[in-house]
Motif scaffolding. Structure first.
Motif, PDB file in Angstrom:
ATOM      1  N   GLU A 160       0.828  -1.210   0.000  1.00 19.08           N
ATOM      2  CA  GLU A 160       0.000   0.000   0.000  1.00 19.08           C
ATOM      3  C   GLU A 160       0.860   1.258   0.000  1.00 19.08           C
ATOM      4  OE1 GLU A 160      -4.003  -1.390   2.420  1.00 19.08           O
ATOM      5  OE2 GLU A 160      -2.153  -1.041   3.550  1.00 19.08           O
ATOM      6  N   LEU A 161       1.953   1.234   0.752  1.00 19.25           N
ATOM      7  CA  LEU A 161       2.837   2.394   0.826  1.00 19.25           C
ATOM      8  C   LEU A 161       3.501   2.657  -0.523  1.00 19.25           C
ATOM      9  CD1 LEU A 161       4.551   1.691   4.275  1.00 19.25           C
ATOM     10  CD2 LEU A 161       2.869   3.475   3.778  1.00 19.25           C
ATOM     11  N   LYS A 162       3.927   1.598  -1.188  1.00 18.11           N
ATOM     12  CA  LYS A 162       4.572   1.757  -2.496  1.00 18.11           C
ATOM     13  C   LYS A 162       3.596   2.296  -3.539  1.00 18.11           C
ATOM     14  CE  LYS A 162       8.276  -1.679  -2.158  1.00 18.11           C
ATOM     15  NZ  LYS A 162       8.809  -2.949  -2.692  1.00 18.11           N
ATOM     16  N   GLN A 163       2.321   2.001  -3.352  1.00 18.79           N
ATOM     17  CA  GLN A 163       1.304   2.471  -4.297  1.00 18.79           C
ATOM     18  C   GLN A 163       0.904   3.918  -4.034  1.00 18.79           C
ATOM     19  OE1 GLN A 163      -1.753  -0.491  -3.734  1.00 18.79           O
ATOM     20  NE2 GLN A 163      -0.926  -1.854  -5.320  1.00 18.79           N
ATOM     21  N   ASP A 164       1.329   4.452  -2.888  1.00 16.57           N
ATOM     22  CA  ASP A 164       1.044   5.849  -2.556  1.00 16.57           C
ATOM     23  C   ASP A 164       2.092   6.711  -3.258  1.00 16.57           C
ATOM     24  OD1 ASP A 164       0.769   8.392  -1.383  1.00 16.57           O
ATOM     25  OD2 ASP A 164       0.034   7.539   0.490  1.00 16.57           O
ATOM     26  N   LYS A 166       2.300   9.818  -3.990  1.00 18.60           N
ATOM     27  CA  LYS A 166       2.633  11.092  -3.366  1.00 18.60           C
ATOM     28  C   LYS A 166       3.664  10.896  -2.265  1.00 18.60           C
ATOM     29  CE  LYS A 166       0.560  15.161  -1.165  1.00 18.60           C
ATOM     30  NZ  LYS A 166      -0.712  15.791  -0.697  1.00 18.60           N
ATOM     31  N   LEU A 167       3.468   9.872  -1.447  1.00 16.64           N
ATOM     32  CA  LEU A 167       4.400   9.574  -0.364  1.00 16.64           C
ATOM     33  C   LEU A 167       5.769   9.202  -0.918  1.00 16.64           C
ATOM     34  CD1 LEU A 167       5.223   8.896   2.560  1.00 16.64           C
ATOM     35  CD2 LEU A 167       4.237   6.615   2.189  1.00 16.64           C
ATOM     36  N   VAL A 168       5.786   8.282  -1.870  1.00 13.67           N
ATOM     37  CA  VAL A 168       7.043   7.813  -2.447  1.00 13.67           C
ATOM     38  C   VAL A 168       7.805   8.966  -3.103  1.00 13.67           C
ATOM     39  CG1 VAL A 168       8.082   6.335  -4.209  1.00 13.67           C
ATOM     40  CG2 VAL A 168       6.240   5.451  -2.770  1.00 13.67           C
ATOM     41  N   SER A 169       7.078   9.807  -3.836  1.00 13.44           N
ATOM     42  CA  SER A 169       7.702  10.946  -4.497  1.00 13.44           C
ATOM     43  C   SER A 169       8.288  11.913  -3.476  1.00 13.44           C
ATOM     44  CB  SER A 169       6.686  11.674  -5.375  1.00 13.44           C
ATOM     45  OG  SER A 169       7.243  12.821  -5.967  1.00 13.44           O
ATOM     46  N   SER A 170       7.560  12.168  -2.390  1.00 11.59           N
ATOM     47  CA  SER A 170       8.037  13.085  -1.348  1.00 11.59           C
ATOM     48  C   SER A 170       9.302  12.563  -0.689  1.00 11.59           C
ATOM     49  CB  SER A 170       6.951  13.293  -0.287  1.00 11.59           C
ATOM     50  OG  SER A 170       5.818  13.938  -0.827  1.00 11.59           O
ATOM     51  N   LEU A 171       9.320  11.268  -0.396  1.00 15.63           N
ATOM     52  CA  LEU A 171      10.493  10.673   0.234  1.00 15.63           C
ATOM     53  C   LEU A 171      11.708  10.737  -0.685  1.00 15.63           C
ATOM     54  CD1 LEU A 171       8.907   7.519   1.940  1.00 15.63           C
ATOM     55  CD2 LEU A 171       9.882   9.497   3.100  1.00 15.63           C
ATOM     56  N   ARG A 172      11.513  10.380  -1.949  1.00 15.94           N
ATOM     57  CA  ARG A 172      12.631  10.372  -2.888  1.00 15.94           C
ATOM     58  C   ARG A 172      13.190  11.779  -3.122  1.00 15.94           C
ATOM     59  NH1 ARG A 172      10.367   5.767  -7.125  1.00 15.94           N
ATOM     60  NH2 ARG A 172      11.534   4.025  -6.199  1.00 15.94           N
ATOM     61  N   LYS A 173      12.304  12.753  -3.259  1.00 16.65           N
ATOM     62  CA  LYS A 173      12.758  14.131  -3.468  1.00 16.65           C
ATOM     63  C   LYS A 173      13.507  14.651  -2.242  1.00 16.65           C
ATOM     64  CE  LYS A 173       9.203  15.499  -6.814  1.00 16.65           C
ATOM     65  NZ  LYS A 173       8.005  16.349  -7.057  1.00 16.65           N
ATOM     66  N   ALA A 174      13.018  14.283  -1.058  1.00 18.08           N
ATOM     67  CA  ALA A 174      13.662  14.733   0.174  1.00 18.08           C
ATOM     68  C   ALA A 174      15.040  14.104   0.326  1.00 18.08           C
ATOM     69  CB  ALA A 174      12.785  14.395   1.373  1.00 18.08           C
ATOM     70  N   VAL A 175      15.165  12.828  -0.002  1.00 19.18           N
ATOM     71  CA  VAL A 175      16.456  12.145   0.074  1.00 19.18           C
ATOM     72  C   VAL A 175      17.433  12.773  -0.909  1.00 19.18           C
ATOM     73  CG1 VAL A 175      17.666   9.973  -0.376  1.00 19.18           C
ATOM     74  CG2 VAL A 175      15.528   9.962   0.912  1.00 19.18           C
ATOM     75  N   GLU A 176      16.952  13.042  -2.111  1.00 20.72           N
ATOM     76  CA  GLU A 176      17.798  13.657  -3.126  1.00 20.72           C
ATOM     77  C   GLU A 176      18.282  15.042  -2.684  1.00 20.72           C
ATOM     78  OE1 GLU A 176      17.611  15.030  -7.852  1.00 20.72           O
ATOM     79  OE2 GLU A 176      15.940  13.940  -6.949  1.00 20.72           O
ATOM     80  N   ALA A 177      17.393  15.808  -2.078  1.00 15.68           N
ATOM     81  CA  ALA A 177      17.740  17.168  -1.654  1.00 15.68           C
ATOM     82  C   ALA A 177      18.735  17.172  -0.495  1.00 15.68           C
ATOM     83  CB  ALA A 177      16.475  17.922  -1.253  1.00 15.68           C
ATOM     84  N   ALA A 178      18.652  16.152   0.364  1.00 18.33           N
ATOM     85  CA  ALA A 178      19.495  16.134   1.563  1.00 18.33           C
ATOM     86  C   ALA A 178      20.725  15.240   1.431  1.00 18.33           C
ATOM     87  CB  ALA A 178      18.663  15.667   2.760  1.00 18.33           C
ATOM     88  N   SER A 179      20.893  14.593   0.293  1.00 17.27           N
ATOM     89  CA  SER A 179      21.950  13.590   0.150  1.00 17.27           C
ATOM     90  C   SER A 179      23.313  14.194  -0.171  1.00 17.27           C
ATOM     91  CB  SER A 179      21.581  12.594  -0.948  1.00 17.27           C
ATOM     92  OG  SER A 179      21.513  13.240  -2.206  1.00 17.27           O
ATOM     93  N   ASP A 180      24.357  13.412   0.117  1.00 16.51           N
ATOM     94  CA  ASP A 180      25.707  13.797  -0.267  1.00 16.51           C
ATOM     95  C   ASP A 180      26.008  13.209  -1.643  1.00 16.51           C
ATOM     96  OD1 ASP A 180      26.161  11.072   0.125  1.00 16.51           O
ATOM     97  OD2 ASP A 180      27.110  11.352   2.084  1.00 16.51           O
ATOM     98  N   GLU A 181      27.278  13.271  -2.064  1.00 15.50           N
ATOM     99  CA  GLU A 181      27.631  12.810  -3.400  1.00 15.50           C
ATOM    100  C   GLU A 181      27.411  11.314  -3.599  1.00 15.50           C
ATOM    101  OE1 GLU A 181      31.614  14.025  -4.139  1.00 15.50           O
ATOM    102  OE2 GLU A 181      31.123  16.161  -4.302  1.00 15.50           O
ATOM    103  N   SER A 182      27.426  10.563  -2.511  1.00 21.67           N
ATOM    104  CA  SER A 182      27.228   9.120  -2.611  1.00 21.67           C
ATOM    105  C   SER A 182      25.754   8.723  -2.569  1.00 21.67           C
ATOM    106  CB  SER A 182      27.988   8.402  -1.486  1.00 21.67           C
ATOM    107  OG  SER A 182      27.457   8.777  -0.218  1.00 21.67           O
ATOM    108  N   GLY A 183      24.891   9.719  -2.393  1.00 23.74           N
ATOM    109  CA  GLY A 183      23.452   9.435  -2.366  1.00 23.74           C
ATOM    110  C   GLY A 183      22.870   9.214  -0.988  1.00 23.74           C
ATOM    111  N   TRP A 184      23.732   9.207   0.046  1.00 29.53           N
ATOM    112  CA  TRP A 184      23.247   8.987   1.408  1.00 29.53           C
ATOM    113  C   TRP A 184      22.759  10.310   2.012  1.00 29.53           C
ATOM    114  CZ3 TRP A 184      22.325   4.391   3.521  1.00 29.53           C
ATOM    115  CH2 TRP A 184      22.997   3.263   3.028  1.00 29.53           C
ATOM    116  N   ALA A 185      21.652  10.229   2.742  1.00 34.04           N
ATOM    117  CA  ALA A 185      21.090  11.413   3.405  1.00 34.04           C
ATOM    118  C   ALA A 185      20.749  11.070   4.847  1.00 34.04           C
ATOM    119  CB  ALA A 185      19.838  11.882   2.677  1.00 34.04           C
ATOM    120  N   GLN A 186      21.054  11.974   5.756  1.00 32.45           N
ATOM    121  CA  GLN A 186      20.701  11.746   7.155  1.00 32.45           C
ATOM    122  C   GLN A 186      19.193  11.881   7.312  1.00 32.45           C
ATOM    123  OE1 GLN A 186      23.164  13.909   9.855  1.00 32.45           O
ATOM    124  NE2 GLN A 186      22.159  13.137  11.693  1.00 32.45           N
TER     125      GLN A 186
END
Length: 253
Positions: A160-164, A166-186
């Motif tokens: 159900e979460l994967k089908q949401d 809006k949620l998935v997009s928000s999480l991915r965009k937030a990770v991308e915005a907060a990530s370092d060069e290796s893709g990791w984000a706190q």
């Protein structure tokens, strides 16, 4: 999270339930100190009997507002006037508006324009403009049914979460915005980024007590714990999982 802000808690008794008061005040304590606690309504009305029974226990000051004209909500007007008086007193750093009524949209916007924080509390039926006007909006349904580690009945499944989207997009965009060069984000900055984009984001809306639990359940991100300095505390980092195709291309290269 700042928890020493002086806050004014203003409750619309006509649009809030007394059953949430314990959880409400506990939640507000996460954002600051409830220096002012007022609740507005026509206390001659039998419909507010439930509130009368909890006011003394929690030191909430009842503000009497008679319904002068049928069909007109005098309570809202009284709350707005008091809020503006409190705003101009310069004694507070934020407001908690407890109501599901869109009439407080302009008030929330005005308070934020003055540089103070606004935390909204209302049911999921609360109109979107009021929700968006607040820095943070908490649905009171999650205060009535707090997630329990031993009770997964209210939790959305991984599917159900994967089908949401809006949620998935928000999480991915937030990770991308907060990530370092290796893709990791706190995890902390990821949560802050999402909250800045959507005031009503809350893991509890999906049945999870914390963001980390929600991210793990979505199962689209790698999770790693890293020690902080030489202490026992650890910071949680996440990054988007690599797809099979990307892994295969990386292996070929």
């Amino acid at each position: 999270m700042e928890n020493n802000k002086k806050l004014a808690v203003l409750i619309d008794a006509d649009n809030a339930q007394p059953s949430i008061v314990d959880a409400l005040l506990s939640e507000i304590a996460n954002y600051g100190i409830a220096s002012v606690k007022r609740i507005y309504g026509d206390w001659t009305s039998p419909g507010l009997k439930g509130w009368k029974e909890v006011l003394l226990e929690h030191s909430i000051q009842p503000m009497q507002q008679f319904a002068y004209t049928k069909g007109k909500n005098a309570t809202d007007s009284a709350m707005i006037i008091d809020a503006m008086d409190l705003l101009y007193s310069d004694a507070l750093e934020g407001f908690c508006i407890v109501s599901s009524d869109s009439d407080f949209t302009k008030l929330a916007s005005r308070i934020r324009e003055s540089g103070l924080s606004v935390f909204g509390f209302g049911e999921k039926k609360t109109p979107a403009p009021f929700v968006a006007a607040c820095d943070k909006f908490i649905y009171t349904e999650v205060l009535r049914t707090l997630p329990d580690d031993d009770d997964s009945s209210n939790r959305m499944s991984t599917k159900e979460l994967k089908q949401d989207t809006k949620l998935v997009s928000s999480l991915r965009k937030a990770v991308e915005a907060a990530s370092d060069e290796s893709g990791w984000a706190q995890l902390g900055p990821v949560g802050s980024h999402i909250n800045n984009q959507a005031s009503n984001f809350d893991p509890r809306n999906y049945g999870y007590a914390k963001l980390g639990e929600l991210v793990k359940a979505v199962d689209l991100f790698e999770i790693e714990e890293r020690p902080i300095g030489n202490g026992r505390s650890k910071a949680v980092y996440i990054r988007t999982k690599k797809t099979r195709s990307r892994r295969a291309s990386a292996a070929k290269s």
